[in-house]
Design an enzyme around this catalytic site. Structure first.
Site, PDB file in Angstrom:
ATOM      1  N   TRP A 324       0.642  -0.686   0.184  1.00 62.89           N
ATOM      2  CA  TRP A 324       0.190  -0.302  -0.278  1.00 62.89           C
ATOM      3  C   TRP A 324       1.059   1.490  -0.063  1.00 62.89           C
ATOM      4  CZ3 TRP A 324      -1.869   2.829   4.780  1.00 62.89           C
ATOM      5  CH2 TRP A 324      -1.277   2.626   6.170  1.00 62.89           C
ATOM      6  N   ASP A 325       2.339   0.917  -0.279  1.00 59.33           N
ATOM      7  CA  ASP A 325       3.231   2.210   0.295  1.00 59.33           C
ATOM      8  C   ASP A 325       3.042   2.801  -0.589  1.00 59.33           C
ATOM      9  OD1 ASP A 325       3.932   0.231   1.223  1.00 59.33           O
ATOM     10  OD2 ASP A 325       5.590   0.443   2.331  1.00 59.33           O
ATOM     11  N   GLU A 465       0.606  -3.035  12.791  1.00 58.44           N
ATOM     12  CA  GLU A 465       0.676  -3.879  13.030  1.00 58.44           C
ATOM     13  C   GLU A 465       0.959  -5.153  14.233  1.00 58.44           C
ATOM     14  OE1 GLU A 465       3.607  -4.474   9.615  1.00 58.44           O
ATOM     15  OE2 GLU A 465       2.131  -4.711   8.531  1.00 58.44           O
ATOM     16  N   LYS A 574       2.355   0.840  16.042  1.00 56.73           N
ATOM     17  CA  LYS A 574       3.673   0.471  15.507  1.00 56.73           C
ATOM     18  C   LYS A 574       3.347   1.815  14.452  1.00 56.73           C
ATOM     19  CE  LYS A 574       5.956  -1.800  11.938  1.00 56.73           C
ATOM     20  NZ  LYS A 574       5.564  -3.596  10.732  1.00 56.73           N
ATOM     21  N   GLN A 575       2.311   2.547  13.520  1.00 56.20           N
ATOM     22  CA  GLN A 575       2.582   3.538  12.688  1.00 56.20           C
ATOM     23  C   GLN A 575       1.140   4.181  12.818  1.00 56.20           C
ATOM     24  OE1 GLN A 575       3.172   0.677  10.308  1.00 56.20           O
ATOM     25  NE2 GLN A 575       2.722   1.141   8.211  1.00 56.20           N
TER      26      GLN A 575
HETATM   27  C1  BGC Z   1       4.201  -1.534   7.478  1.00 53.83           C
HETATM   28  C2  BGC Z   1       3.587  -2.019   6.431  1.00 53.83           C
HETATM   29  C3  BGC Z   1       4.296  -1.339   5.059  1.00 53.83           C
HETATM   30  C4  BGC Z   1       5.575  -2.208   4.251  1.00 53.83           C
HETATM   31  C5  BGC Z   1       6.244  -1.937   3.391  1.00 53.83           C
HETATM   32  C6  BGC Z   1       5.821  -2.046   7.736  1.00 53.83           C
HETATM   33  O1  BGC Z   1       7.246  -1.927   8.757  1.00 53.83           O
HETATM   34  O2  BGC Z   1       3.782  -1.646   8.727  1.00 53.83           O
HETATM   35  O3  BGC Z   1       2.606  -0.530   6.659  1.00 53.83           O
HETATM   36  O4  BGC Z   1       3.627  -1.419   3.972  1.00 53.83           O
HETATM   37  O5  BGC Z   1       6.506  -2.245   6.247  1.00 53.83           O
HETATM   38  O6  BGC Z   1       6.842  -0.877   3.368  1.00 53.83           O
END
Ligand code: BGC
Length: 748
Positions: A324-325, A465, A574-575
């Protein structure tokens, strides 16, 4: 613009970090920045060339190394790792996309050797790479240059010492004018052709070698002291069956370095004419921003066979997978600056719609379910287990492939965003809506009706996550709702407009009844509870142990062991998650709610993902937390230059680069659009006097100068655009300059 990034220290242990930040690419080929004179495990990346890999399904192939050379003076290697370094400088010139190296070495014999080189990955000719170099010695002697195509390359697996080979050699031949290699991926899907030729002048003895490592030219020259000897290594690398590497090599050699360089520089001039951003009053921010944009631009694929990957053509991080980045973090930049690239990225999703349909079916759902990680074939590519030790006994289990379902709504969201901003009706009516209908269908089959709650979505992972198998993720449920309502909107539009819109609707057989069901589900999707205006990230989140962190810190290393080892038991995330929802769906929330949620979640976010800071920064700018917004902006701008996450060697953080642009665009400049006009609400950091940038909106090219109390807009190309600034709307027409002032009295 004169942006040069110079690095003057050689440290073999840091080479892999420079390898990423000095990468050159043209969207198709990526050449990492490691010094050509030293050995490295890194070869070449070719966008879209993948092979089967244990645990990771398919991974981007470490293709033969083509940039390397070896030089010997009187038998001694010309290399900084073995000789005394008197001067070492590597310079990335992002304006012209050149990497220059300048070395002065003192050999064990006492002789001094000067080495200068410049490399390019040609901007307009996707298969072409060139290394031009010169050597001068302080004594007479024998200079030997070996210029190989190194075919014995492999990918590091879950541990660096475990190497996975992805190519087998089919042909190695020395022709009259060049050397030529052909290799094929082990799964047989891709043939890579490489032709290379080392051109020099004067009295040179030539030979070549062929062995298990590959094939190479060998040149020997009796050199005179203090005379400079010049060489050009031309390389062509093809990756489809119908391309002929040797033929193309002979053509480019005929054109010659100077003309090729000119073409390349002109290409980058065109790019920067629109992409460059100037920040008056903050050179450091301006440099970091344009550096990130440079890496983002050179990673954007040349066609729609593959999309932009998480770590670009820069490395093997995340195995070259698409997340999704791309759709949420990187796409907005391309949509506004290089819309054709954004279209390619979305078309990649469309091209893989059948695989997404199969994916949904296999998981017991309807419609189309996009994979959390995607590679060249569009199937789910997320590893399920990754071993932690050599014996393969200890594993980490990864559930994102099974549960991070929001990706499906993210893709639909990106289709809408692109259409609103570009007005690309052809794309939307033919492809975009089909994706929106099929993804809505997925959600309609994914939800479950629960008495007293409404439609629930159970067992998912949201952007945060740390918490797996959760029910009713705020982000997921709201994005699913958005997706369903979007489908309903386009159902109605297709019925009204007919044409391609209707054809798409009919292609996927959406009925009135189905569309009504979408509305019913959307209206009754369950949203987790709120306490004092703060939305619960998922069912039960507020019941977890509360633990807070400093908003300016990054990652998990600062946490006590007890907490770190059991993150899922805490409210640490985490984010950006709830905050990401409020950013993407901003029309649905008022400022008061955004601020309340920000204040709560910022103290509980580790930012262990590099995707976190941009979202928080944009929101911080909107709610007036200028210092924090600026702090995150700068961290994002220097994320790889300063190796902030400690994993720059794995590739460039492209979601952050795209997010950085969004901080500037949406956060500081406050540029928004509802699809018919542009609204600008500047809130630049104090030290910024102005921002100058360009972007395209529905075919019109706009040039803007933004200050906190004044905005000037010029339409350079295309049609009229309605612009609203400081509460005033004006129609901006091509070739006229319109100014807006904060104080009414100063209005022009
Ligand atoms: C993040 C995801 C991201 C992925 C790739 C993961 O650590 O939690 O949101 O899509 O890294 O960058």
């Amino acid at each position: 613009m004169k942006y040069r990034f110079a690095f003057k220290r050689y440290n073999s242990r840091e080479e892999s970090i420079y390898g990423t930040i000095l990468t050159l690419g043209n969207g198709h080929i990526g050449i990492r920045g490691e010094l050509e004179l030293e050995p490295t495990i890194y070869g070449t990346t070719i966008a879209g060339v993948y092979d089967y890999a244990p645990y990771f399904y398919r991974e981007i192939v470490n293709a033969p190394r083509i940039i390397g050379i070896q030089a010997f003076f009187n038998g001694e290697p010309v290399s900084p790792s073995t000789q005394k370094i008197l001067k070492y400088e590597r310079e990335l010139d992002i304006e012209n996309a050149l990497l220059k190296t300048s070395l002065l070495l003192e050999m064990h014999s006492g002789a001094r050797v000067d080495y200068e080189s410049v490399r390019i990955v040609h901007g307009r000719r996707k298969n072409v790479v060139i290394l031009k170099f010169s050597i001068r010695a302080s004594e007479d002697g024998i200079l030997t240059i070996i210029s190989p195509i190194k075919t014995d390359v492999a990918n590091p697996s879950y541990r660096e010492e475990i190497l996975i080979k992805h190519v087998k050699v089919e042909k190695l031949e020395a022709l009259e004018d060049c050397i030529h290699a052909e290799v094929r991926t082990l799964d047989g899907r891709y043939r890579i052709g490489i032709a290379s030729s080392l051109v020099s002048h004067g009295d040179v003895k030539r030979s070549f070698f062929k062995n298990d490592e590959g094939i190479g030219d060998i040149l020997t020259i009796n050199v005179k002291k203090d005379r400079t000897y010049h060489f050009v290594k031309y390389i062509v690398l093809t990756s489809s069956e119908d391309e002929d590497a040797v033929k193309e090599l002979l053509e480019i050699r005929e054109i010659g370095f100077d003309k090729l360089l000119k073409e390349h520089s002109d290409h980058w001039k065109e790019i920067w004419k629109i992409a460059k951003i100037e920040i008056e009053g903050d050179e450091k921010a301006e440099k970091g921003l344009n550096f990130s944009l440079f890496h983002l631009i050179q990673s954007a694929p040349v066609d729609d066979k593959i999309s932009l990957t998480a770590r670009g053509i820069h490395g093997f991080g995340y195995r070259g997978h698409v997340f999704w980045d791309t759709d949420i973090y990187a796409l907005p930049f391309f949509m506004a600056v290089f819309p054709q690239k954004a279209r390619n990225m979305l078309k990649y999703r469309y091209n893989n719609l059948n695989q997404a349909r199969e994916n949904a079916k296999q998981n017991g759902y309807k419609g189309a379910q996009f994979p959390w990680e995607s590679a060249d074939d569009g199937y789910e590519a997320t590893p399920r287990l990754v071993p932690l030790d050599m014996l393969g006994k200890d594993f980490v289990e990864i559930y994102t492939g099974e549960e991070e379902h929001h990706i499906t709504a993210d893709v639909a969201y990106a289709m809408e965003l692109y259409y609103r901003f570009t007005g690309d009706e052809e794309f939307m009516s033919k492809y975009g809506v089909e994706v929106i209908f099929e993804t809505a269908r997925f959600w309609a089959s994914r939800v479950k009706y629960k008495e007293g709650k409404g439609y629930v979505i159970e067992r998912v992972i949201g952007p945060d996550e740390y918490h797996e198998h959760v029910n009713n993720s705020f982000f997921t449920n709201l994005m699913a709702k958005y997706n369903l309502l979007l489908a309903l909107k386009y159902f109605r539009k297709a019925r009204e407009n007919g044409g391609e819109w209707l054809k798409s609707l009919e292609r996927v057989h959406v009925t009135q009844e189905e569309a009504e069901k979408w509305l019913e589900i959307a209206e009754n999707i369950y949203i987790p509870r709120q306490i004092n205006g703060v939305f619960e990230e998922f069912d039960g989140y507020f019941d977890l142990e509360d633990y807070r962190v400093d908003p300016k810190g990054l990652g998990e290393n600062r946490l006590p062991r007890r907490v770190k080892e059991n993150l899922k038991a805490t409210q640490l995330i985490k984010q950006a998650d709830v905050i990401a929802t409020q950013y993407l769906l901003k029309e649905r929330f008022d400022m008061n709610s955004i601020k309340k949620n920000f204040d709560y979640y910022i103290l509980r976010t580790t930012h262990a993902s590099s995707l976190s800071m941009p979202t928080y920064a944009i929101t911080a700018a909107r709610i007036g937390y200028e210092d924090l917004a600026y702090d995150y902006f700068m961290k994002c701008a220097y994320i790889d230059l300063h190796n902030l996450y400690g994993n720059t060697q794995d590739g460039f953080h492209l979601a952050t680069a795209g997010g950085l642009w969004q901080i500037l665009f949406s956060g500081f400049c406050g540029i928004e659009s509802d699809g018919s006009s542009i609204k600008i609400s500047p809130r630049l950091p104090k030290m910024w006097k102005s921002v100058r940038l360009k972007f395209l909106f529905r075919g019109a090219l706009l040039s803007l100068e933004i200050k906190n109390d004044e905005v000037k807009v010029k339409v350079l190309d295309g049609g009229d655009v309605m612009i609203e600034v400081f509460g005033k709307s004006k129609l901006c027409s091509p070739n006229s300059c319109v100014a807006f002032f904060k104080e009414e009295s100063k209005e022009e």
